[in-house]
Scaffold this active site. Structure first.
Site, short mmCIF file in Angstrom:
data_model
loop_
_atom_site.label_atom_id
_atom_site.label_comp_id
_atom_site.label_asym_id
_atom_site.label_seq_id
_atom_site.Cartn_x
_atom_site.Cartn_y
_atom_site.Cartn_z
N ARG A 50 0.84 -1.21 0.00
CA ARG A 50 0.00 0.00 0.00
C ARG A 50 0.86 1.25 0.00
O ARG A 50 0.56 2.22 -0.70
CB ARG A 50 -0.96 -0.01 1.19
N LYS A 153 -2.66 7.01 0.90
CA LYS A 153 -2.51 7.35 2.32
C LYS A 153 -1.46 8.45 2.40
O LYS A 153 -0.29 8.22 2.69
CB LYS A 153 -2.09 6.11 3.09
N1 PXG Z 1 -9.26 4.74 6.85
C1 PXG Z 1 -8.36 5.73 6.89
C2 PXG Z 1 -8.67 7.03 6.27
C3 PXG Z 1 -7.13 5.49 7.51
O1 PXG Z 1 -6.21 6.46 7.52
C4 PXG Z 1 -7.85 3.25 8.05
C5 PXG Z 1 -9.03 3.53 7.40
C6 PXG Z 1 -7.62 1.87 8.59
O2 PXG Z 1 -6.67 1.19 7.79
P1 PXG Z 1 -5.68 0.09 8.39
O3 PXG Z 1 -4.82 -0.27 7.27
O4 PXG Z 1 -4.94 0.75 9.51
O5 PXG Z 1 -6.52 -1.02 8.85
C7 PXG Z 1 -6.88 4.26 8.12
C8 PXG Z 1 -5.62 3.98 8.87
C9 PXG Z 1 -3.95 5.43 13.68
C10 PXG Z 1 -4.08 6.04 12.38
O6 PXG Z 1 -3.51 6.13 14.59
C11 PXG Z 1 -4.37 5.23 11.31
C12 PXG Z 1 -4.51 5.81 10.11
C13 PXG Z 1 -4.37 7.18 10.00
C14 PXG Z 1 -4.09 7.96 11.06
C15 PXG Z 1 -3.93 7.39 12.29
O7 PXG Z 1 -4.29 4.26 13.77
N2 PXG Z 1 -4.77 5.09 9.00
#
Ligand code: PXG
Length: 289
Positions: A50, A153
């Site tokens: 990713r 991201k």
């Molecule tokens: N949606 C968005 C917009 C994200 O940024 C997720 C879903 C979940 O994806 P994952 O791959 O983590 O299952 C994210 C994850 C944190 C944090 O503190 C995580 C994200 C962004 C900012 C903070 O867990 N991304």
């Protein structure tokens, strides 16, 4: 705590980057949030894939191959003593466009910067996992595919932050974010799931959901292990309001039950039975990886 910056390790107080870094000046960069369970980085390859897809989409040369990036992550985990059985933690991996001129032209940035931080993140208090969280719908829409594709991201998280502020200002924990057509996309840093008549459902990537690593693991490993049907489909607020159960997933949050949306109780307003099963199975599986 030792922080990795461009191949070197620094103590927290010495871990610094330039004020001319375009990650700071313009949010020009990409990132990943990963978990360490039982001394191992959880789904590292998926996170690398990713990260490199995000980087490719913004034409960012990370300066490292996927294998070199994975090795840098593993080395940071090792240097911080989190590579032992029973150790857990959270990893933030950031790649910025690097130091450049004050103008936005990324051509002025010679070399990307790679930053890797490990810590003990507990995103939410235990109460949220036991009692579930309140959601509100945000007035901030998910980025359109043709502006900044939400599958990237990137370091531009201001719309997510605005939605989070809105949720907190109204006494909720998380915000449900809709896309420009009014379909549910996800929350601010978590994917959203509902359960209706025993079927687990989550919005499509093309509706503005990030292809969450936790989301993918819940769909392909956890739910199949529990013999639960999973559907990716478009959903409106109506579907959320009438769901039997709801939960959120993310590397930070893991699996969190949601118990109300915009003042409507979901089911009986308590974490749902299937949600609890999924959360338990998730915790069991990640720790036996
Ligand atoms: N949606 C968005 C917009 C994200 O940024 C997720 C879903 C979940 O994806 P994952 O791959 O983590 O299952 C994210 C994850 C944190 C944090 O503190 C995580 C994200 C962004 C900012 C903070 O867990 N991304």
């Amino acid at each position: 705590m030792k922080i990795y910056i461009d191949g070197n390790f620094y103590d927290r107080q010495d871990a610094r980057i330039s004020v001319f870094d375009h990650g700071l000046l313009y949010g020009d960069g990409v990132f990943e949030g990963l978990r360490i369970y039982n001394g191992r980085v959880f789904l590292l390859e998926e996170h690398m894939d990713r990260l490199f897809r995000s980087a490719k989409a913004i034409m960012l040369d990370t300066g490292l191959s996927k294998n070199q990036m994975s090795d840098a992550v593993k080395e940071t985990v090792r240097v911080n003593g989190r590579d032992k059985p029973g150790k857990s933690g959270y990893i933030r991996l950031v790649v910025t466009r690097g130091e450049g001129q004050l103008g936005i032209d990324p051509g002025s940035c010679e070399k990307a910067s790679v930053i890797i931080i490990t810590e003990d993140l507990k995103l939410y208090p235990q109460k949220y996992y036991d009692e579930g969280v309140k959601l509100v719908t945000s007035s901030v829409r998910r980025n359109r595919m043709d502006s900044l594709d939400p599958r990237i991201k990137s370091l531009n998280y201001l719309n997510n932050i605005m939605a989070k502020l809105e949720a907190k200002n109204s006494g909720a924990v998380e915000a449900v974010v809709l896309n420009d057509r009014g379909y549910v996309a996800e929350c601010t840093a978590d994917n959203i799931f509902i359960i209706k008549d025993g079927v687990v459902m989550t919005p499509l990537g093309t509706d503005g959901a990030l292809k969450g690593i936790t989301r993918g693991f819940v769909c392909s490993e956890v739910c199949s292990g529990l013999e639960l049907g999973v559907e990716e489909r478009s959903m409106a607020l109506y579907d959320l309001y009438n769901a039997d159960e709801c939960f959120l997933t993310g590397s930070g949050a893991e699996v969190v039950p949601a118990v109300s949306i915009d003042g409507r109780l979901i089911g009986d307003g308590k974490p749902g039975k299937i949600t609890i099963q999924i959360a338990k199975e998730f915790n069991r599986m990640v720790n036996s990886f």
